[in-house]
Write a protein that holds these residues in place. Structure first.
Motif, PDB file in Angstrom:
ATOM      1  N   UNK A 121       3.341  12.906   4.177  1.00  0.00           N
ATOM      2  CA  UNK A 121       3.048  12.684   2.845  1.00  0.00           C
ATOM      3  C   UNK A 121       4.739  13.418   2.320  1.00  0.00           C
ATOM      4  N   UNK A 122       5.038  14.200   2.413  1.00  0.00           N
ATOM      5  CA  UNK A 122       6.254  14.708   1.771  1.00  0.00           C
ATOM      6  C   UNK A 122       7.899  14.423   1.781  1.00  0.00           C
ATOM      7  N   UNK A 123       7.195  13.050   3.962  1.00  0.00           N
ATOM      8  CA  UNK A 123       8.333  12.657   4.172  1.00  0.00           C
ATOM      9  C   UNK A 123       8.475  11.267   3.797  1.00  0.00           C
ATOM     10  N   UNK A 124       7.238  10.724   3.805  1.00  0.00           N
ATOM     11  CA  UNK A 124       7.084   9.435   3.528  1.00  0.00           C
ATOM     12  C   UNK A 124       8.045   8.770   1.712  1.00  0.00           C
ATOM     13  N   UNK A 125       8.727   8.224   1.901  1.00  0.00           N
ATOM     14  CA  UNK A 125       9.394   8.022   0.561  1.00  0.00           C
ATOM     15  C   UNK A 125      11.248   8.964  -0.347  1.00  0.00           C
ATOM     16  N   UNK A 126      10.077   9.874   0.793  1.00  0.00           N
ATOM     17  CA  UNK A 126      11.144  10.634  -0.002  1.00  0.00           C
ATOM     18  C   UNK A 126      12.764  10.868   1.128  1.00  0.00           C
ATOM     19  N   UNK A 127      12.200  10.829   2.316  1.00  0.00           N
ATOM     20  CA  UNK A 127      13.853  11.294   3.788  1.00  0.00           C
ATOM     21  C   UNK A 127      13.046  10.087   4.589  1.00  0.00           C
ATOM     22  N   UNK A 128      12.073   9.198   4.677  1.00  0.00           N
ATOM     23  CA  UNK A 128      11.689   7.388   4.912  1.00  0.00           C
ATOM     24  C   UNK A 128      10.975   6.767   4.198  1.00  0.00           C
ATOM     25  N   UNK A 129      11.819   6.008   3.718  1.00  0.00           N
ATOM     26  CA  UNK A 129      11.300   4.875   2.820  1.00  0.00           C
ATOM     27  C   UNK A 129      11.055   3.752   3.567  1.00  0.00           C
ATOM     28  N   UNK A 130      10.332   2.845   3.428  1.00  0.00           N
ATOM     29  CA  UNK A 130       9.699   1.282   3.836  1.00  0.00           C
ATOM     30  C   UNK A 130       9.876   0.344   2.519  1.00  0.00           C
ATOM     31  N   UNK A 131      10.303  -0.621   3.747  1.00  0.00           N
ATOM     32  CA  UNK A 131      10.576  -2.151   2.493  1.00  0.00           C
ATOM     33  C   UNK A 131      10.213  -2.821   3.210  1.00  0.00           C
ATOM     34  N   UNK A 132       8.237  -3.309   3.024  1.00  0.00           N
ATOM     35  CA  UNK A 132       7.089  -3.593   3.869  1.00  0.00           C
ATOM     36  C   UNK A 132       7.157  -5.235   3.387  1.00  0.00           C
ATOM     37  N   UNK A 133       7.294  -6.690   4.407  1.00  0.00           N
ATOM     38  CA  UNK A 133       6.757  -7.103   4.794  1.00  0.00           C
ATOM     39  C   UNK A 133       6.528  -8.600   3.080  1.00  0.00           C
ATOM     40  N   UNK A 134       5.525  -7.954   3.321  1.00  0.00           N
ATOM     41  CA  UNK A 134       5.417  -8.753   1.998  1.00  0.00           C
ATOM     42  C   UNK A 134       4.901  -7.857   0.866  1.00  0.00           C
ATOM     43  N   UNK A 135       6.159  -7.807  -0.312  1.00  0.00           N
ATOM     44  CA  UNK A 135       5.740  -6.729  -1.485  1.00  0.00           C
ATOM     45  C   UNK A 135       4.266  -7.677  -2.332  1.00  0.00           C
ATOM     46  N   UNK A 136       3.970  -8.997  -2.034  1.00  0.00           N
ATOM     47  CA  UNK A 136       2.768  -8.582  -3.310  1.00  0.00           C
ATOM     48  C   UNK A 136       1.667  -8.188  -2.626  1.00  0.00           C
ATOM     49  N   UNK A 137       1.576  -7.627  -1.026  1.00  0.00           N
ATOM     50  CA  UNK A 137       0.517  -7.159  -0.926  1.00  0.00           C
ATOM     51  C   UNK A 137       0.628  -5.594  -0.380  1.00  0.00           C
ATOM     52  N   UNK A 138       1.616  -5.300  -1.171  1.00  0.00           N
ATOM     53  CA  UNK A 138       1.841  -3.465  -0.620  1.00  0.00           C
ATOM     54  C   UNK A 138       1.533  -2.853  -2.137  1.00  0.00           C
ATOM     55  N   UNK A 139       2.257  -3.942  -3.115  1.00  0.00           N
ATOM     56  CA  UNK A 139       2.329  -2.953  -4.622  1.00  0.00           C
ATOM     57  C   UNK A 139       0.665  -3.322  -4.751  1.00  0.00           C
ATOM     58  N   UNK A 140       0.090  -2.410  -5.471  1.00  0.00           N
ATOM     59  CA  UNK A 140      -1.093  -2.578  -6.540  1.00  0.00           C
ATOM     60  C   UNK A 140      -1.350  -3.589  -7.758  1.00  0.00           C
ATOM     61  N   UNK A 141      -2.157  -4.557  -7.362  1.00  0.00           N
ATOM     62  CA  UNK A 141      -1.892  -5.255  -8.404  1.00  0.00           C
ATOM     63  C   UNK A 141      -2.214  -4.831  -9.681  1.00  0.00           C
ATOM     64  N   UNK A 142      -2.957  -4.011 -10.007  1.00  0.00           N
ATOM     65  CA  UNK A 142      -4.069  -3.140 -11.109  1.00  0.00           C
ATOM     66  C   UNK A 142      -2.703  -2.440 -11.813  1.00  0.00           C
ATOM     67  N   UNK A 143      -1.436  -1.810 -11.502  1.00  0.00           N
ATOM     68  CA  UNK A 143      -0.315  -1.376 -11.682  1.00  0.00           C
ATOM     69  C   UNK A 143       0.771  -1.455 -12.421  1.00  0.00           C
ATOM     70  N   UNK A 144       1.421  -1.511 -13.119  1.00  0.00           N
ATOM     71  CA  UNK A 144       2.753  -1.868 -13.036  1.00  0.00           C
ATOM     72  C   UNK A 144       3.975  -1.156 -12.108  1.00  0.00           C
TER      73      UNK A 144
END
Length: 364
Positions: A121-144
């Motif tokens: 969890x410390x590596x995800x986002x900090x050292x290795x990040x990912x741009x997912x194929x479909x951002x509409x489903x990757x972003x949570x709809x309930x948060x800005x």
């Protein structure tokens, strides 16, 4: 098809295959399988890859060939069960202060980490990040958008408070070219266009200045104008951050534009790998040749009919024996291609091909 000089067999257990001094990530014999009621799906079945610091590796192939599962395996995002890494190593090389002059570094095998543990969890986002194929489903709809970018910043930067995280989120949105970032930071995903959502996804992925960015078909759902803008943005940000990129796509034109090295996947294995210019100028595997033959050439006086690769990707439960491409291959050799898996062979400087036209049968 002919090649100049004999092909050199590559021993996959030989560390000389992937010991570049500038290697950031080494994938060795990675196997990710899904154990289902119908049988075992070998989504990734012995992948060897190397990602160098500051360079871009493109991964291409038809749908179902294991590209996204390879990317998800790196970040340990494969759902378990039913998915599981059953073999191989994913070695992340860390160097203090970004020094490139020494091999004295920390080496972490991501394949051995607990997928739900604190270390990955410390590596995800900090050292290795990912741009997912479909951002509409990757972003949570309930948060800005802003709250979701801030969450990543607060998770990985302990000395940053909420107000500073918000300012950093706005700055990241501005960096990726989103207009009025001070307002967009409070928008919900459904309030943004596809291009803006993709930019916001890139902003979140880059919020902690990762060493490696995995872009899984980031331009698939966008029109060509926005595609060009996203590609230019990624190139600019790569130069700014000095990060490596794994770019996964079906679009060969995109790969030709952004990649330094290209790996061609078919049914969980790398069938050809070379520098981008070498691959496009001298494709050697029949599958790679078929992919490139499907591209129209506007400089032809009379446009020929596009040539499609015969057949379809086999059912994952009924993969042909021997070479998995044998039942679609125009160079099929009965008694050879359908009996054994070809070895990975070097046919030139940095050019690897898995085909009986160039190599022998794989051991084991």
């Amino acid at each position: 098809m002919q090649i100049s000089g004999p092909a050199k067999r590559i021993e996959l257990g030989d560390t000389n295959l992937a010991m570049n001094q500038d290697a950031l990530l080494e994938i060795k014999n990675l196997k990710t399988h899904f154990h289902l009621q119908e049988g075992i799906v070998r989504a990734v079945d012995g992948v060897w890859l190397e990602i160098e610091r500051g360079r871009t590796l493109g991964i291409i192939g038809e749908s179902g060939c294991g590209k996204s599962v390879t990317a998800h395996s790196i970040l340990r995002l494969v759902p378990s069960p039913p998915g599981n890494i059953v073999d191989g190593e994913i070695l992340l090389h860390r160097r203090e202060n970004g020094q490139n002059t020494s091999r004295q570094e920390e080496e972490t095998d991501l394949a051995r980490l607990d997928p739900r543990g604190a270390e990955i969890r410390a590596i995800r986002g900090a050292e290795i990040s990912m741009v997912f194929q479909e951002p509409m489903t990757s972003f949570g709809p309930m948060h800005t958008i802003g709250n979701q970018i801030m969450e990543s910043i607060l998770l990985h930067q302990e000395d940053v408070d909420s107000d500073e995280a918000r300012e950093l989120a706005i700055e990241n949105l501005r960096r990726v070219g989103i207009p009025r970032p001070g307002q967009i930071v409070d928008a919900y995903p459904h309030q943004l266009s596809g291009g803006m959502r993709q930019r916001a996804m890139i902003a979140m992925a880059l919020s902690c200045s990762p060493r490696l960015l995995i872009a899984d078909e980031p331009t698939t759902a966008l029109d060509v104008t926005i595609q060009a803008q996203i590609l230019e943005l990624l190139t600019t940000l790569q130069e700014e951050f000095g990060m490596a990129i794994i770019f996964i796509t079906h679009n060969l034109g995109v790969i030709a534009e952004v990649a330094d090295e290209v790996a061609v996947m078919y049914l969980g294995r790398i069938v050809e790998q070379a520098g981008v210019i070498e691959l496009f100028d001298n494709p050697q595997h029949p599958y790679t040749q078929g992919l490139l033959d499907s591209i129209p050439h506007i400089d032809d006086e009379k446009l020929p009919r596009l040539r499609a690769i015969e057949g379809v990707v086999p059912d994952p439960y009924q993969i042909p024996s021997g070479c998995a491409f044998s039942d679609r291959c125009p160079s099929f050799m009965p008694g050879t291609c359908d009996k054994a898996m070809p070895d990975l062979a070097a046919t030139g400087e940095g050019h690897l091909v898995r085909c009986f036209l160039y190599s022998e049968a794989e051991e084991g």
